[in-house]
Design a protein around this motif. Structure first.
Motif, PDB file in Angstrom:
ATOM      1  N   CYS A   1     -21.839  26.952  40.504  1.00 23.38           N
ATOM      2  CA  CYS A   1     -20.563  27.515  40.048  1.00 23.38           C
ATOM      3  C   CYS A   1     -20.552  29.045  40.135  1.00 23.38           C
ATOM      4  N   ARG A   2     -21.732  29.637  40.226  1.00 22.42           N
ATOM      5  CA  ARG A   2     -21.827  31.103  40.389  1.00 22.42           C
ATOM      6  C   ARG A   2     -22.803  31.400  41.533  1.00 22.42           C
ATOM      7  N   PRO A   3     -22.462  30.991  42.750  1.00 19.07           N
ATOM      8  CA  PRO A   3     -23.389  31.119  43.882  1.00 19.07           C
ATOM      9  C   PRO A   3     -23.743  32.565  44.223  1.00 19.07           C
ATOM     10  N   GLU A   4     -22.863  33.492  43.821  1.00 15.16           N
ATOM     11  CA  GLU A   4     -23.143  34.891  44.145  1.00 15.16           C
ATOM     12  C   GLU A   4     -24.378  35.422  43.431  1.00 15.16           C
ATOM     13  N   LEU A   5     -24.817  34.689  42.378  1.00 14.71           N
ATOM     14  CA  LEU A   5     -25.993  35.139  41.628  1.00 14.71           C
ATOM     15  C   LEU A   5     -27.301  34.564  42.179  1.00 14.71           C
ATOM     16  N   LEU A   6     -27.197  33.649  43.133  1.00 16.30           N
ATOM     17  CA  LEU A   6     -28.401  33.090  43.729  1.00 16.30           C
ATOM     18  C   LEU A   6     -29.147  34.172  44.503  1.00 16.30           C
ATOM     19  N   PRO A   7     -30.478  34.149  44.469  1.00 16.74           N
ATOM     20  CA  PRO A   7     -31.263  35.179  45.164  1.00 16.74           C
ATOM     21  C   PRO A   7     -30.898  35.323  46.642  1.00 16.74           C
ATOM     22  N   ALA A   8     -30.664  34.179  47.310  1.00 17.21           N
ATOM     23  CA  ALA A   8     -30.334  34.249  48.734  1.00 17.21           C
ATOM     24  C   ALA A   8     -28.997  34.933  48.948  1.00 17.21           C
ATOM     25  N   ALA A   9     -28.024  34.643  48.084  1.00 23.42           N
ATOM     26  CA  ALA A   9     -26.707  35.272  48.206  1.00 23.42           C
ATOM     27  C   ALA A   9     -26.802  36.762  47.902  1.00 23.42           C
ATOM     28  N   THR A  10     -27.586  37.113  46.898  1.00 22.08           N
ATOM     29  CA  THR A  10     -27.758  38.537  46.541  1.00 22.08           C
ATOM     30  C   THR A  10     -28.384  39.306  47.707  1.00 22.08           C
ATOM     31  N   LYS A  11     -29.383  38.666  48.320  1.00 18.68           N
ATOM     32  CA  LYS A  11     -30.046  39.301  49.460  1.00 18.68           C
ATOM     33  C   LYS A  11     -29.077  39.473  50.627  1.00 18.68           C
ATOM     34  N   LEU A  12     -28.235  38.436  50.863  1.00 19.73           N
ATOM     35  CA  LEU A  12     -27.280  38.500  51.959  1.00 19.73           C
ATOM     36  C   LEU A  12     -26.264  39.616  51.737  1.00 19.73           C
ATOM     37  N   PHE A  13     -25.718  39.682  50.517  1.00 19.94           N
ATOM     38  CA  PHE A  13     -24.725  40.722  50.228  1.00 19.94           C
ATOM     39  C   PHE A  13     -25.340  42.119  50.334  1.00 19.94           C
ATOM     40  N   LYS A  14     -26.578  42.256  49.943  1.00 17.45           N
ATOM     41  CA  LYS A  14     -27.242  43.554  50.050  1.00 17.45           C
ATOM     42  C   LYS A  14     -27.392  43.957  51.516  1.00 17.45           C
ATOM     43  N   SER A  15     -27.725  42.971  52.341  1.00 15.76           N
ATOM     44  CA  SER A  15     -27.863  43.239  53.767  1.00 15.76           C
ATOM     45  C   SER A  15     -26.529  43.653  54.386  1.00 15.76           C
ATOM     46  N   LEU A  16     -25.438  42.959  53.978  1.00 11.88           N
ATOM     47  CA  LEU A  16     -24.111  43.285  54.503  1.00 11.88           C
ATOM     48  C   LEU A  16     -23.657  44.643  54.033  1.00 11.88           C
ATOM     49  N   GLU A  17     -23.992  44.999  52.785  1.00  8.57           N
ATOM     50  CA  GLU A  17     -23.632  46.316  52.255  1.00  8.57           C
ATOM     51  C   GLU A  17     -24.310  47.417  53.069  1.00  8.57           C
ATOM     52  N   GLU A  18     -25.538  47.168  53.459  1.00  4.40           N
ATOM     53  CA  GLU A  18     -26.285  48.179  54.213  1.00  4.40           C
ATOM     54  C   GLU A  18     -25.686  48.401  55.602  1.00  4.40           C
ATOM     55  N   LYS A  19     -25.059  47.357  56.148  1.00  4.84           N
ATOM     56  CA  LYS A  19     -24.456  47.486  57.478  1.00  4.84           C
ATOM     57  C   LYS A  19     -23.106  48.189  57.445  1.00  4.84           C
ATOM     58  N   GLY A  20     -22.563  48.367  56.264  1.00  2.00           N
ATOM     59  CA  GLY A  20     -21.338  49.146  56.129  1.00  2.00           C
ATOM     60  C   GLY A  20     -20.111  48.425  56.669  1.00  2.00           C
TER      61      GLY A  20
END
Length: 317
Positions: free
Chosen positions: A169-188
């Motif tokens: 119900c809160r997939p954005e808090l999963l470690p894999a999702a957090t890692k993915l969003f961090k990677s996307l943030e770095e790509k701008g």
């Protein structure tokens, strides 16, 4: 005088024949508790006491004879107590008890007294009834044991499901999702569109997980109710009544069942105003689920609104 004796003899013979035609055991004592007459079925029931069943024999002596010859299994080891209990019940009148015989048969003893105080007793063979009752009790015990086992078998997988749904119900808090969003943030900016698509995907997963969680909780509650012996034995179901937002409940159910409706080529909509009701939420949801499920099952085309008056929970087209 001879003719009178002949008539009396004939009447006594007729009475004897009539008494022996009775399918149940029958015995009649005089006011002094001495046996006047008993039929053949009575003698058959008390075969071990047959030698004591003679006219004039006192009731107490007949019972003592039966005890001495193991006529009554329940008397073994407590002979004196059994005799006193049986005599007390006999003297009190209005006896209605069950008695086991040495051959395994069960009798229902019913005794009453005539106006002059003479006991009249019937013995009814209830062995078949007792066997049926014992079989029913065994079946009930088997049911209880089955439910004890199934309570574990049913609850365990549901517990696993409910243990995982909070994370879904809160997939954005999963470690894999957090890692993915961090990677996307770095790509701008170059990953901005990808980020939106991932967020949309996670949003869809969150919605589906919410449906799974609600349904799993509902199913677990129903299972608990089935396994709640206190409710089954009492023959009633306690209601947990509280004030509920009907629109919210209907909207949740429409959301849950829309996919099923669409898969059949139907449409399902909710149109509930600001309505609050006092009800048990689980029972209310179950009623609405049954209505929606039946409507979807028996509707071939079209659809309908889930209206406040309950007239169109997936109406026919």
């Amino acid at each position: 005088m001879l003719r009178l004796w002949m008539l009396l003899g004939r009447e006594n013979e007729q009475l004897r024949v009539a008494i022996n035609c009775i399918e149940d055991g029958f015995a009649y004592d005089d006011s002094d508790d001495r046996l006047v007459v008993c039929n053949e079925m009575y003698r058959e029931f008390y075969a071990l006491s047959a030698d004591a069943l003679v006219p004039g024999a006192h009731f107490e002596s007949i019972i003592q004879f039966g005890i001495a010859h193991n006529q009554y299994p329940e008397a073994i080891g407590r002979e004196k107590e059994f005799l006193q209990e049986r005599l007390a019940a006999h003297r009190a009148g209005g006896v209605d008890v069950e008695q086991k015989l040495s051959d395994g048969r069960w009798l229902r003893i019913r005794e009453s007294r005539t106006p002059d105080g003479g006991p009249v007793g019937f013995r009814v063979d209830i062995t078949a009834l007792k066997d049926a009752r014992d079989a029913a009790e065994s079946a009930n015990q088997a049911k209880s044991e089955f439910l004890d086992v199934m309570s574990h078998e049913l609850r365990t997988p549901l517990t696993v499901v409910l243990g995982g749904t909070p994370f879904l119900c809160r997939p954005e808090l999963l470690p894999a999702a957090t890692k993915l969003f961090k990677s996307l943030e770095e790509k701008g900016d170059e990953a901005l569109e990808t980020k939106r698509e991932v967020e949309a995907l996670l949003g869809s997963l969150k919605g589906l997980a919410g449906k799974v969680e609600r349904s799993a909780k509902h199913l677990l509650t129903l299972i608990n109710d089935v396994l709640d012996f206190s409710k089954i034995d009492a023959g009633r179901m306690d209601l947990n009544r509280k004030r509920l937002d009907l629109a919210q409940i209907v909207d949740d159910l429409v959301d849950e069942y829309s996919v099923k409706a669409e898969a059949k080529g139907l449409y399902l909509e909710g149109d509930i105003g600001e309505i609050f009701v006092d009800a048990d939420e689980l029972r209310l949801r179950q009623v609405l689920i049954n209505l929606i499920g039946n409507a979807l099952k028996f509707t071939d085309a079209g659809g309908g609104k889930n209206s406040a008056d309950g007239t169109g929970l997936a109406g026919a087209g």
